[in-house]
Design a protein around this motif. Structure first.
Motif, PDB file in Angstrom:
ATOM      1  N   UNK A 439     -36.340 -55.191  -7.251  1.00 54.23           N
ATOM      2  CA  UNK A 439     -37.035 -55.440  -8.510  1.00 54.23           C
ATOM      3  C   UNK A 439     -37.681 -56.819  -8.434  1.00 54.23           C
ATOM      4  N   UNK A 440     -38.966 -56.886  -8.797  1.00 49.18           N
ATOM      5  CA  UNK A 440     -39.710 -58.143  -8.638  1.00 49.18           C
ATOM      6  C   UNK A 440     -39.086 -59.252  -9.468  1.00 49.18           C
ATOM      7  N   UNK A 441     -38.898 -58.994 -10.742  1.00 50.14           N
ATOM      8  CA  UNK A 441     -38.251 -59.997 -11.583  1.00 50.14           C
ATOM      9  C   UNK A 441     -36.746 -59.867 -11.401  1.00 50.14           C
ATOM     10  N   UNK A 442     -36.140 -60.968 -11.043  1.00 50.21           N
ATOM     11  CA  UNK A 442     -34.708 -60.945 -10.793  1.00 50.21           C
ATOM     12  C   UNK A 442     -33.965 -60.745 -12.115  1.00 50.21           C
ATOM     13  N   UNK A 443     -33.458 -59.565 -12.291  1.00 51.39           N
ATOM     14  CA  UNK A 443     -32.708 -59.229 -13.488  1.00 51.39           C
ATOM     15  C   UNK A 443     -31.366 -58.645 -13.081  1.00 51.39           C
ATOM     16  N   UNK A 444     -30.395 -58.836 -13.935  1.00 47.28           N
ATOM     17  CA  UNK A 444     -29.046 -58.323 -13.656  1.00 47.28           C
ATOM     18  C   UNK A 444     -28.991 -56.849 -14.059  1.00 47.28           C
ATOM     19  N   UNK A 445     -28.695 -55.990 -13.096  1.00 47.85           N
ATOM     20  CA  UNK A 445     -28.588 -54.555 -13.324  1.00 47.85           C
ATOM     21  C   UNK A 445     -27.151 -54.264 -13.765  1.00 47.85           C
ATOM     22  N   UNK A 446     -27.009 -53.734 -14.969  1.00 48.33           N
ATOM     23  CA  UNK A 446     -25.678 -53.499 -15.520  1.00 48.33           C
ATOM     24  C   UNK A 446     -25.180 -52.075 -15.303  1.00 48.33           C
ATOM     25  N   UNK A 447     -26.093 -51.096 -15.219  1.00 50.24           N
ATOM     26  CA  UNK A 447     -25.676 -49.710 -15.011  1.00 50.24           C
ATOM     27  C   UNK A 447     -26.787 -48.963 -14.313  1.00 50.24           C
ATOM     28  N   UNK A 448     -26.418 -47.907 -13.603  1.00 49.18           N
ATOM     29  CA  UNK A 448     -27.379 -47.100 -12.853  1.00 49.18           C
ATOM     30  C   UNK A 448     -26.889 -45.662 -12.897  1.00 49.18           C
ATOM     31  N   UNK A 449     -27.837 -44.700 -13.015  1.00 50.11           N
ATOM     32  CA  UNK A 449     -27.484 -43.302 -13.170  1.00 50.11           C
ATOM     33  C   UNK A 449     -28.479 -42.433 -12.421  1.00 50.11           C
ATOM     34  N   UNK A 450     -28.009 -41.276 -11.954  1.00 53.83           N
ATOM     35  CA  UNK A 450     -28.876 -40.259 -11.378  1.00 53.83           C
ATOM     36  C   UNK A 450     -29.288 -39.293 -12.483  1.00 53.83           C
ATOM     37  N   UNK A 451     -30.553 -38.887 -12.482  1.00 54.36           N
ATOM     38  CA  UNK A 451     -31.076 -37.954 -13.484  1.00 54.36           C
ATOM     39  C   UNK A 451     -31.337 -36.593 -12.844  1.00 54.36           C
TER      40      UNK A 451
END
Length: 451
Positions: A439-451
């Motif tokens: 991700x270009x802007x460094x952001x903290x990813x808190x959750x991730x899911x498959x759709x």
């Protein structure tokens, strides 16, 4: 002068541009007197407010008209309603039933007619989380967490709840451990419970004997039919004697096979200086060198780390002072994310163990702040004493601490999101990454899911 002085005809250049720009249109006969300066200023302000209000109204009307031109989403209204006792906190769906956690216990509803078929309120405890899985043959397994952090293991068979065991029950309340997360594997073969104590945390993996449960419940059902036939011949004295021996509500309703504690995984300890006197001592601790470890067997002394820390601080002193130096002490993490995984090339199982394609063969675990994703095999030989700190069978080190992870419904793809805002998708069957996205802007990813 050749011509007499005449009054020139009026032109647009002679019109007033300020307050009385259109005075000749409003009052051509000059019957009304012009306002004095204070009143003209008030009039100007009032007209300005009125004009701004009209502009806002026009913008809102334009937005309203544009909203009407958009495709409106379909509104769905509830088609049925569940009538529960108390307050509903959580729910889980398994098969043709919906299990609801209430402020006074558990309730089961049929999906077809939304009617309550069974309720459990023996202890009047508040249920905060539920996990359910269908075992087949009209049998379901449930994990329920109450307000005190106790994990209740239930079996739901023929529209009745059966309490099997309280997994983290202790006689001494001061030593009680609370549950943070519970997970049931697809199919109900395993259960995982993340527990926390006063200053520690660990993960417990249980093997659920679902095949034995199905056989035992069928026998219990046959015995119950025989008991109903005998009750018709009981006298009032027999019924009175039965009522004098109550059973505590928090004890198991019927004797079923208890789950077996398979693994007890503890968080990784902070890496400290080496205590080995020679490289030979460190090599003795290494198994065969075919896989990466957690980094404990090294030859770096505490003095070398301290020297490296001093060099780093002296080199980047001005940056540390500008950002405000923070003293960070390494603490043992108390939160973990774990997933049950089906057999794949990553989890190599020995030939002596039987592998079923739809039964989980291992788990993946990563603790908060850790760079390592650890895999543990579940096809282990049962021991009398469970290893309290087993070594991982496979270790995947990452470039940054793992923030969150997710596994697809087919258990083939694994997604890892690190704190450096990179997401990696792994193919577990083939054992290699499919894509890496930064991700270009460094952001903290808190959750991730498959759709």
């Amino acid at each position: 002068r050749k011509h007499p002085l005449d009054i020139p005809p009026p032109s647009e250049n002679d019109w007033l541009k300020n307050d009385e720009e259109d005075f000749f249109l409003q009052d051509p006969d000059r019957k009304r007197d012009a306002l004095s300066q204070p009143f003209r200023m008030v009039n100007k302000l009032v007209m300005m407010v009125f004009e701004n209000a009209m502009e806002i109204i026009e913008k809102r009307e334009m937005l309203r008209e544009a909203q009407k031109l958009k495709v409106q989403p379909t509104k769905f209204f509830p088609t049925a309603e569940f009538q529960v006792t108390g307050r509903a906190n959580c729910l889980a769906v398994s098969g043709k039933y919906i299990f609801v956690g209430l402020s006074v216990g558990l309730a089961a509803f049929k999906i077809s007619d939304c009617k309550e078929v069974c309720a459990w309120d023996a202890v009047k405890t508040e249920i905060c989380a539920i996990r359910a899985s269908d075992l087949g043959h009209e049998c379901h397994v449930l994990l329920a967490v109450d307000e005190m952090g106790l994990v209740w293991l239930f079996s739901f068979h023929k529209e009745s709840f059966l309490l099997i065991q309280i997994l983290n029950e202790t006689e001494d309340i001061s030593k009680r451990n609370t549950s943070v997360e519970v997970v049931l594997s697809p199919g109900g073969d395993y259960a995982g419970v993340l527990l926390q104590g006063n200053a520690k945390a660990w993960l417990e993996i249980y093997r659920l004997p679902k095949d034995s449960w199905l056989k035992e419940m069928e026998k219990k059902a046959g015995a119950a039919e025989a008991c109903r036939e005998k009750r018709s011949s009981w006298t009032s004295t027999d019924i009175f004697l039965l009522q004098e021996s109550p059973v505590p509500a928090n004890k198991a309703d019927r004797k079923l096979s208890l789950p077996v504690l398979l693994l007890q995984v503890k968080p990784p300890k902070p890496i400290t200086g080496s205590s080995f006197k020679s490289p030979l001592d460190a090599l003795k601790k290494v198994d065969d060198g075919s896989m990466l470890g957690l980094g404990y067997n090294h030859l770096i002394k505490d003095s070398q780390w301290e020297q490296q820390e001093a060099i780093f601080r002296s080199t980047y002193r001005e940056y540390l002072e500008a950002e405000g130096e923070r003293e960070s002490k390494e603490e043992i993490p108390r939160r973990a994310t774990f997933h049950f995984l089906l057999p794949s090339r990553i989890l190599q199982v020995g030939p002596e163990m039987k592998v079923q394609p739809d039964v989980p063969a291992g788990i993946s675990v990563h603790w908060d702040g850790s760079h390592n994703l650890c895999f543990y095999l579940l096809n282990r030989l049962l021991k009398e004493q469970v290893d309290s700190d087993p070594k991982p069978d496979v270790v995947w080190p990452c470039a940054a601490p793992i923030a969150c992870s997710a596994v697809s419904s087919c258990s083939r793809y694994l997604a890892l999101a690190c704190e450096d805002a990179t997401i990696t998708i792994w193919d577990e069957h083939l054992g290699y990454p499919l894509s890496v996205t930064a991700i270009l802007e460094e952001r903290l990813i808190r959750s991730i899911h498959f759709l």
